[in-house]
Design an enzyme around this catalytic site. Structure first.
Site, PDB file in Angstrom:
ATOM      1  N   ASP A   9       0.882  -1.173   0.000  1.00 43.48           N
ATOM      2  CA  ASP A   9       0.000   0.000   0.000  1.00 43.48           C
ATOM      3  C   ASP A   9       0.914   1.215   0.000  1.00 43.48           C
ATOM      4  O   ASP A   9       1.522   1.541   1.014  1.00 43.48           O
ATOM      5  CB  ASP A   9      -0.899  -0.031   1.238  1.00 43.48           C
ATOM      6  N   GLY A  11       1.116   4.967  -0.124  1.00 44.48           N
ATOM      7  CA  GLY A  11       0.369   6.204   0.018  1.00 44.48           C
ATOM      8  C   GLY A  11       1.212   7.419  -0.306  1.00 44.48           C
ATOM      9  O   GLY A  11       2.324   7.310  -0.830  1.00 44.48           O
ATOM     10  N   ASN A  12       0.702   8.578   0.036  1.00 44.86           N
ATOM     11  CA  ASN A  12       1.414   9.819  -0.250  1.00 44.86           C
ATOM     12  C   ASN A  12       2.651  10.004   0.624  1.00 44.86           C
ATOM     13  O   ASN A  12       3.616  10.661   0.219  1.00 44.86           O
ATOM     14  CB  ASN A  12       0.476  11.015  -0.052  1.00 44.86           C
ATOM     15  N   ARG A  14       3.520   7.217   3.209  1.00 42.61           N
ATOM     16  CA  ARG A  14       3.924   5.949   3.806  1.00 42.61           C
ATOM     17  C   ARG A  14       3.821   4.805   2.807  1.00 42.61           C
ATOM     18  O   ARG A  14       2.967   4.827   1.916  1.00 42.61           O
ATOM     19  CB  ARG A  14       3.034   5.594   5.008  1.00 42.61           C
ATOM     20  N   LEU A  15       4.678   3.825   2.994  1.00 43.07           N
ATOM     21  CA  LEU A  15       4.545   2.550   2.301  1.00 43.07           C
ATOM     22  C   LEU A  15       4.306   1.486   3.365  1.00 43.07           C
ATOM     23  O   LEU A  15       5.082   1.368   4.322  1.00 43.07           O
ATOM     24  CB  LEU A  15       5.807   2.222   1.500  1.00 43.07           C
ATOM     25  N   LYS A  16       3.219   0.742   3.220  1.00 45.74           N
ATOM     26  CA  LYS A  16       2.903  -0.332   4.155  1.00 45.74           C
ATOM     27  C   LYS A  16       2.928  -1.655   3.407  1.00 45.74           C
ATOM     28  O   LYS A  16       2.649  -1.689   2.199  1.00 45.74           O
ATOM     29  CB  LYS A  16       1.513  -0.110   4.774  1.00 45.74           C
ATOM     30  N   ASP A 105      -6.348   2.968  -3.529  1.00 45.97           N
ATOM     31  CA  ASP A 105      -6.414   2.735  -2.085  1.00 45.97           C
ATOM     32  C   ASP A 105      -7.852   2.792  -1.588  1.00 45.97           C
ATOM     33  O   ASP A 105      -8.276   1.952  -0.776  1.00 45.97           O
ATOM     34  CB  ASP A 105      -5.537   3.743  -1.334  1.00 45.97           C
ATOM     35  N   ARG A 106      -8.625   3.752  -2.086  1.00 48.51           N
ATOM     36  CA  ARG A 106     -10.036   3.838  -1.697  1.00 48.51           C
ATOM     37  C   ARG A 106     -10.808   2.623  -2.189  1.00 48.51           C
ATOM     38  O   ARG A 106     -11.660   2.069  -1.480  1.00 48.51           O
ATOM     39  CB  ARG A 106     -10.662   5.127  -2.248  1.00 48.51           C
ATOM     40  N   THR A 128      -2.646  11.529   4.684  1.00 43.04           N
ATOM     41  CA  THR A 128      -2.243  12.818   4.123  1.00 43.04           C
ATOM     42  C   THR A 128      -3.464  13.571   3.626  1.00 43.04           C
ATOM     43  O   THR A 128      -3.610  14.776   3.828  1.00 43.04           O
ATOM     44  CB  THR A 128      -1.243  12.609   2.972  1.00 43.04           C
TER      45      THR A 128
END
Length: 255
Positions: A9, A11-12, A14-16, A105-106, A128
């Protein structure tokens, strides 16, 4: 058989990551990248795995996705598949006319929430950006809202005004009461604005469907929101990754 799947995942900020081992979801960890992934950072991702398949939800832009694609190829000798929203899958029906505009992501979060809780839901990702999406019991996505997240709200205000406070002073408060100094007015105001949008949205949706709405929270500021909302909610930190896992498993089964 593709039995070990790496889930990402991006994101703007973070990377998970997590793994899907057979039917078992194994939570991983996360790293901060602040919009600029680097090879050195990616070394933090599990070094003791050799996935059969890699799938990701990403809103980090083409440059970061290209870097990830090259890293996965080099590190695991695999290709990476980036999910995109479609018209319908896993019982969820997309509300968007232009499917590509709904962030992956949504989309993954909606799929995971509908599979786990069903019912009428308000799915909130507090990162974010702060996103809210409404989904009916039958899986029909009604659309949602997007606004700056808590930290971004404060940065936008300070950068667009002459308030004599540095953006370095921005904090993420856990208090939505009236402030008695400028910093607390700004930080508490951002939290109050976010909570107000959630509560008003849920109230309107409950009136519309004449039923209670379950709030599902994810994202870095989900705990902060949950503690200040006046309605019950569930926090699922890995909601997006769980959705990616559902999509990955179905893709593997069908190939």
């Amino acid at each position: 058989m593709l039995d070990d799947i790496l889930l990402l995942d991006i994101g703007n900020t973070r990377l998970k990551w997590a793994r899907l081992k057979g039917e078992t979801f194994i939570p991983g960890d996360e790293l901060l990248h602040a919009g600029q992934l680097e090879d050195e950072m990616l070394r933090q991702v599990n070094q003791d795995i050799s996935p059969d398949y890699v799938m990701a939800a990403s809103v980090a832009g083409n440059k970061n996705e290209l870097l990830l694609r090259e890293w996965v190829k080099r590190r695991f000798q695999r290709d990476i598949e980036f999910i995109t929203a479609v018209q319908q899958t896993h019982g969820v029906i997309n509300a968007y006319a232009d499917l590509a505009q709904l962030g992956s992501d949504r989309w993954a979060a909606l799929i995971a929430a509908h599979q786990q809780w069903q019912g009428n839901l308000c799915v909130i990702d507090a990162g974010t950006a702060l996103t809210l999406d409404l989904i009916q019991t039958d899986g029909r996505h009604l659309g949602g809202y997007i606004l700056p997240g808590l930290r971004m709200m404060q940065h936008c205000l300070l950068e667009g005004t002459e308030i004599p406070i540095s953006t370095d002073s921005v904090i993420l408060a856990n208090d939505s009461q009236v402030g008695d100094n400028t910093i607390s007015c700004i930080t508490n105001g951002a939290l109050q604005a976010a909570c107000g949008l959630v509560e008003r949205t849920v109230m309107q949706y409950e009136q519309q469907c004449n039923d209670k709405i379950q709030c599902i929270l994810t994202g870095g500021d989900s705990q902060r929101l949950a503690e200040n909302l006046t309605m019950p909610c569930v926090i699922e930190p890995d909601l997006v990754l769980r959705g990616v896992g559902l999509l990955a498993r179905s893709r593997v089964i069908n190939t």
